[in-house]
Motif scaffolding. Structure first.
Motif, PDB file in Angstrom:
ATOM      1  N   PHE A 142      59.296   2.019  48.533  1.00 14.40           N
ATOM      2  CA  PHE A 142      59.549   2.115  49.963  1.00 14.40           C
ATOM      3  C   PHE A 142      58.056   2.341  50.645  1.00 14.40           C
ATOM      4  CE2 PHE A 142      60.471   4.361  53.884  1.00 14.40           C
ATOM      5  CZ  PHE A 142      61.440   3.328  54.708  1.00 14.40           C
ATOM      6  N   LEU A 143      57.224   2.903  49.992  1.00 18.65           N
ATOM      7  CA  LEU A 143      55.805   2.963  50.462  1.00 18.65           C
ATOM      8  C   LEU A 143      55.260   1.481  50.736  1.00 18.65           C
ATOM      9  CD1 LEU A 143      54.821   6.159  48.451  1.00 18.65           C
ATOM     10  CD2 LEU A 143      54.447   5.858  50.914  1.00 18.65           C
ATOM     11  N   TYR A 144      55.307   0.725  49.366  1.00 21.68           N
ATOM     12  CA  TYR A 144      54.883  -0.469  49.237  1.00 21.68           C
ATOM     13  C   TYR A 144      55.339  -1.423  50.721  1.00 21.68           C
ATOM     14  CZ  TYR A 144      54.633  -5.566  48.177  1.00 21.68           C
ATOM     15  OH  TYR A 144      54.415  -6.992  48.229  1.00 21.68           O
ATOM     16  N   LEU A 145      56.598  -1.313  50.784  1.00 24.23           N
ATOM     17  CA  LEU A 145      57.429  -2.084  51.883  1.00 24.23           C
ATOM     18  C   LEU A 145      56.878  -1.511  53.249  1.00 24.23           C
ATOM     19  CD1 LEU A 145      60.930  -2.137  50.875  1.00 24.23           C
ATOM     20  CD2 LEU A 145      59.443  -3.973  50.887  1.00 24.23           C
ATOM     21  N   LEU A 146      56.482  -0.243  53.384  1.00 18.73           N
ATOM     22  CA  LEU A 146      55.765   0.076  54.718  1.00 18.73           C
ATOM     23  C   LEU A 146      54.470  -0.323  54.971  1.00 18.73           C
ATOM     24  CD1 LEU A 146      56.699   3.933  54.815  1.00 18.73           C
ATOM     25  CD2 LEU A 146      57.363   2.100  56.628  1.00 18.73           C
ATOM     26  N   GLY A 147      53.728  -0.354  53.779  1.00 22.87           N
ATOM     27  CA  GLY A 147      52.413  -1.273  53.721  1.00 22.87           C
ATOM     28  C   GLY A 147      52.455  -2.653  54.017  1.00 22.87           C
ATOM     29  N   ARG A 148      53.401  -3.420  53.477  1.00 18.77           N
ATOM     30  CA  ARG A 148      53.545  -4.703  53.260  1.00 18.77           C
ATOM     31  C   ARG A 148      54.058  -5.341  54.658  1.00 18.77           C
ATOM     32  NH1 ARG A 148      53.616  -9.045  54.272  1.00 18.77           N
ATOM     33  NH2 ARG A 148      53.983 -10.949  52.618  1.00 18.77           N
ATOM     34  N   HIS A 149      54.892  -4.657  55.230  1.00 23.96           N
ATOM     35  CA  HIS A 149      55.749  -5.331  56.212  1.00 23.96           C
ATOM     36  C   HIS A 149      55.782  -4.483  57.648  1.00 23.96           C
ATOM     37  CE1 HIS A 149      57.648  -8.218  53.744  1.00 23.96           C
ATOM     38  NE2 HIS A 149      57.821  -7.238  52.856  1.00 23.96           N
ATOM     39  N   HIS A 150      55.183  -3.125  57.611  1.00 20.13           N
ATOM     40  CA  HIS A 150      55.313  -2.339  59.076  1.00 20.13           C
ATOM     41  C   HIS A 150      53.889  -1.766  59.554  1.00 20.13           C
ATOM     42  CE1 HIS A 150      57.470  -0.037  62.120  1.00 20.13           C
ATOM     43  NE2 HIS A 150      56.745   0.967  61.650  1.00 20.13           N
ATOM     44  N   LEU A 151      53.190  -1.366  58.655  1.00 19.25           N
ATOM     45  CA  LEU A 151      51.933  -0.538  59.161  1.00 19.25           C
ATOM     46  C   LEU A 151      50.868  -1.565  59.574  1.00 19.25           C
ATOM     47  CD1 LEU A 151      52.001   2.445  56.675  1.00 19.25           C
ATOM     48  CD2 LEU A 151      52.977   2.375  58.992  1.00 19.25           C
ATOM     49  N   THR A 152      50.171  -1.152  60.493  1.00 19.75           N
ATOM     50  CA  THR A 152      48.982  -2.025  60.996  1.00 19.75           C
ATOM     51  C   THR A 152      47.430  -1.387  60.570  1.00 19.75           C
ATOM     52  OG1 THR A 152      48.750  -1.246  63.253  1.00 19.75           O
ATOM     53  CG2 THR A 152      50.574  -2.708  62.974  1.00 19.75           C
ATOM     54  N   GLY A 153      47.263  -0.301  60.566  1.00 18.66           N
ATOM     55  CA  GLY A 153      46.178   0.518  60.319  1.00 18.66           C
ATOM     56  C   GLY A 153      45.347   0.597  61.605  1.00 18.66           C
ATOM     57  N   GLU A 154      45.820   0.195  62.746  1.00 23.18           N
ATOM     58  CA  GLU A 154      45.103   0.101  64.054  1.00 23.18           C
ATOM     59  C   GLU A 154      44.939   1.924  64.391  1.00 23.18           C
ATOM     60  OE1 GLU A 154      47.068  -1.497  67.104  1.00 23.18           O
ATOM     61  OE2 GLU A 154      46.906  -3.742  66.199  1.00 23.18           O
ATOM     62  N   ASP A 155      45.964   2.661  63.985  1.00 20.34           N
ATOM     63  CA  ASP A 155      45.636   4.201  63.989  1.00 20.34           C
ATOM     64  C   ASP A 155      45.461   4.711  62.655  1.00 20.34           C
ATOM     65  OD1 ASP A 155      45.524   4.353  66.656  1.00 20.34           O
ATOM     66  OD2 ASP A 155      47.829   4.260  66.834  1.00 20.34           O
ATOM     67  N   ARG A 156      45.533   6.122  62.412  1.00 24.03           N
ATOM     68  CA  ARG A 156      45.105   6.580  61.170  1.00 24.03           C
ATOM     69  C   ARG A 156      46.450   6.530  60.389  1.00 24.03           C
ATOM     70  NH1 ARG A 156      40.743  10.008  60.702  1.00 24.03           N
ATOM     71  NH2 ARG A 156      39.189   9.276  62.240  1.00 24.03           N
ATOM     72  N   LEU A 157      46.081   6.349  58.955  1.00 23.25           N
ATOM     73  CA  LEU A 157      47.142   6.151  58.029  1.00 23.25           C
ATOM     74  C   LEU A 157      46.736   7.589  57.219  1.00 23.25           C
ATOM     75  CD1 LEU A 157      47.005   2.324  57.006  1.00 23.25           C
ATOM     76  CD2 LEU A 157      48.569   3.656  58.748  1.00 23.25           C
ATOM     77  N   VAL A 158      47.745   8.412  56.861  1.00 23.70           N
ATOM     78  CA  VAL A 158      47.260   9.521  56.229  1.00 23.70           C
ATOM     79  C   VAL A 158      48.361   9.983  55.293  1.00 23.70           C
ATOM     80  CG1 VAL A 158      47.067  12.177  56.680  1.00 23.70           C
ATOM     81  CG2 VAL A 158      46.133  10.556  58.423  1.00 23.70           C
ATOM     82  N   GLU A 159      47.640  10.159  54.231  1.00 27.10           N
ATOM     83  CA  GLU A 159      48.688  10.734  52.894  1.00 27.10           C
ATOM     84  C   GLU A 159      48.184  11.964  52.585  1.00 27.10           C
ATOM     85  OE1 GLU A 159      50.597   9.175  48.880  1.00 27.10           O
ATOM     86  OE2 GLU A 159      48.323   8.864  48.847  1.00 27.10           O
ATOM     87  N   LEU A 160      49.149  12.992  52.423  1.00 24.98           N
ATOM     88  CA  LEU A 160      48.827  14.451  52.434  1.00 24.98           C
ATOM     89  C   LEU A 160      49.565  14.592  50.877  1.00 24.98           C
ATOM     90  CD1 LEU A 160      49.362  16.127  55.910  1.00 24.98           C
ATOM     91  CD2 LEU A 160      47.291  15.269  55.027  1.00 24.98           C
ATOM     92  N   GLY A 161      48.623  14.751  49.932  1.00 21.31           N
ATOM     93  CA  GLY A 161      49.079  15.112  48.728  1.00 21.31           C
ATOM     94  C   GLY A 161      49.354  14.115  47.779  1.00 21.31           C
ATOM     95  N   SER A 162      48.016  13.382  47.250  1.00 22.60           N
ATOM     96  CA  SER A 162      48.222  11.935  46.787  1.00 22.60           C
ATOM     97  C   SER A 162      48.090  12.139  45.291  1.00 22.60           C
ATOM     98  CB  SER A 162      46.670  11.252  46.982  1.00 22.60           C
ATOM     99  OG  SER A 162      46.401  11.005  48.388  1.00 22.60           O
ATOM    100  N   GLY A 163      48.008  13.377  44.553  1.00 20.24           N
ATOM    101  CA  GLY A 163      48.353  13.621  43.423  1.00 20.24           C
ATOM    102  C   GLY A 163      47.458  12.543  42.247  1.00 20.24           C
ATOM    103  N   GLY A 164      48.245  12.024  41.395  1.00 18.72           N
ATOM    104  CA  GLY A 164      47.660  11.090  40.408  1.00 18.72           C
ATOM    105  C   GLY A 164      47.286   9.829  41.044  1.00 18.72           C
ATOM    106  N   GLY A 165      47.790   9.410  42.068  1.00 19.51           N
ATOM    107  CA  GLY A 165      47.598   8.151  42.648  1.00 19.51           C
ATOM    108  C   GLY A 165      48.666   7.196  42.776  1.00 19.51           C
ATOM    109  N   GLY A 166      49.885   7.503  42.140  1.00 20.73           N
ATOM    110  CA  GLY A 166      50.696   6.494  42.072  1.00 20.73           C
ATOM    111  C   GLY A 166      51.464   6.137  43.652  1.00 20.73           C
TER     112      GLY A 166
END
Length: 329
Positions: A32-56
């Motif tokens: 679902f995260l991949y799909l959001l990045g691929r098909h929905h988000l633009t990056g025109e405003d801030r994209l924020v991940e709180l709790g990135s952990g090991g990076g998956g």
């Protein structure tokens, strides 16, 4: 159906790299995260991940952004926040190290994280440390996307509310990754308070609830959430409102109505009303999912109830036979 709700139909077709960095979230959530990045988000405003952990999760989202036809790597930025170390209060695992265990005298896996995310470093900004120190209280720039996998305590959730939820605008997307955690009731009653201003995308994706902001969130609502001003009864009512909106996760495996009912018990528990907490929790012992996955939760609440009774002259055994059965004793 919300805009992001349309992504559900694509979940089965996503094929992520086999060598994805270790993550504590499910394959469904990574897709679902991949799909959001691929098909929905633009990056025109801030994209924020709180709790990135090991990076998956960061990798899955960044990969989607890289393959997006609208995301501009020269201007768009993905902000990754975490302690990036193991130890008390971090809720991190040694599996986040490349070696799978913590090196001697080094509790930071930041270099391992950078190495795993190397292909995306040109548009990845890493914020390592305590969220209260690494986030900017003066930053009011709009947040397009907020992935919350860090709000394990009320203290951190207050920071999330004051410095990130306050920057949401209509169209912003929020993912609550820990929504299947009964011990984090602030995620649940805060969502109830936001219901007039959001649209839930669909069934939770395993432990993640996704929603989109559709109306401006009033400042007084955000202030109430940050300062935790609601009474126990008000919080229970807010959680009940969420129960009316969601049932099981999209795979059918997690019964969220029961999870949220258990969350109500923790609202009372944290307020010091252990009798009420146990009265809310005890009927849930027969729930197959909760008895299998949350036996320690039942033990915690029953122990607090028994200790409270003993302190106040009520006596009683340490654990009832019913709890013993649920724990497999």
């Amino acid at each position: 159906m919300t805009n992001i709700g349309r992504l559900y139909s694509l979940l089965d077709d996503v094929r992520l790299p086999d060598a994805l960095p270790y993550s504590q979230v499910s394959t469904w959530e990574l897709r679902f995260l991949y799909l959001l990045g691929r098909h929905h988000l633009t990056g025109e405003d801030r994209l924020v991940e709180l709790g990135s952990g090991g990076g998956g999760s960061t990798y899955a989202l960044a990969l989607g952004l890289r393959e997006s036809p609208v995301f501009d790597e020269r201007r768009g930025r993905l902000h990754a926040y975490d302690f990036f170390r193991v130890g008390k209060g971090t809720f991190a695992t040694e599996k986040f190290f490349a070696s799978g265990s913590k090196p001697a005298e080094d509790d930071s896996f930041l270099d391992d994280f950078r190495g795993r995310l190397e292909p995306f470093l040109p548009f990845l900004e890493i914020h390592a440390g305590d969220l209260w120190k690494t986030s900017d209280p003066g930053d009011t720039s709009p947040v397009e996307f907020l992935h919350i996998d860090i709000a394990k305590t009320p203290r951190v959730f207050r920071c999330v509310t004051e410095r990130f939820l306050s920057r949401l605008r209509p169209g912003s997307v929020v993912l609550h990754q820990d929504f299947a955690g009964p011990r984090l009731p602030w995620l649940h009653h805060s969502t109830g308070a936001l219901l007039p201003y959001i649209e839930i995308a669909g069934p939770p994706i395993r432990s993640t609830l996704a929603f989109e902001v559709v109306r401006p969130i009033p400042e007084d609502v955000l202030k109430s959430l940050a300062e935790d001003t609601c009474s126990v009864d008000e919080k229970l009512a807010l959680i009940s409102a969420v129960q009316e909106r969601i049932d099981r996760d999209h795979t059918g495996g997690i019964p969220f109505k029961s999870v949220l009912e258990f969350s109500k018990a923790y609202v009372a528990h944290y307020a010091g009303d252990h009798r009420r907490a146990w009265s809310l929790a005890e009927p849930l012992i027969d729930d197959a999912y909760l008895s299998r996955t949350r036996a320690d939760h039942f033990e915690q609440l029953r122990t607090a109830y028994d200790e409270d009774r003993a302190k106040n002259g009520g006596g009683g055994s340490r654990l009832s036979r019913l709890v013993g059965k649920a724990l497999g004793r």
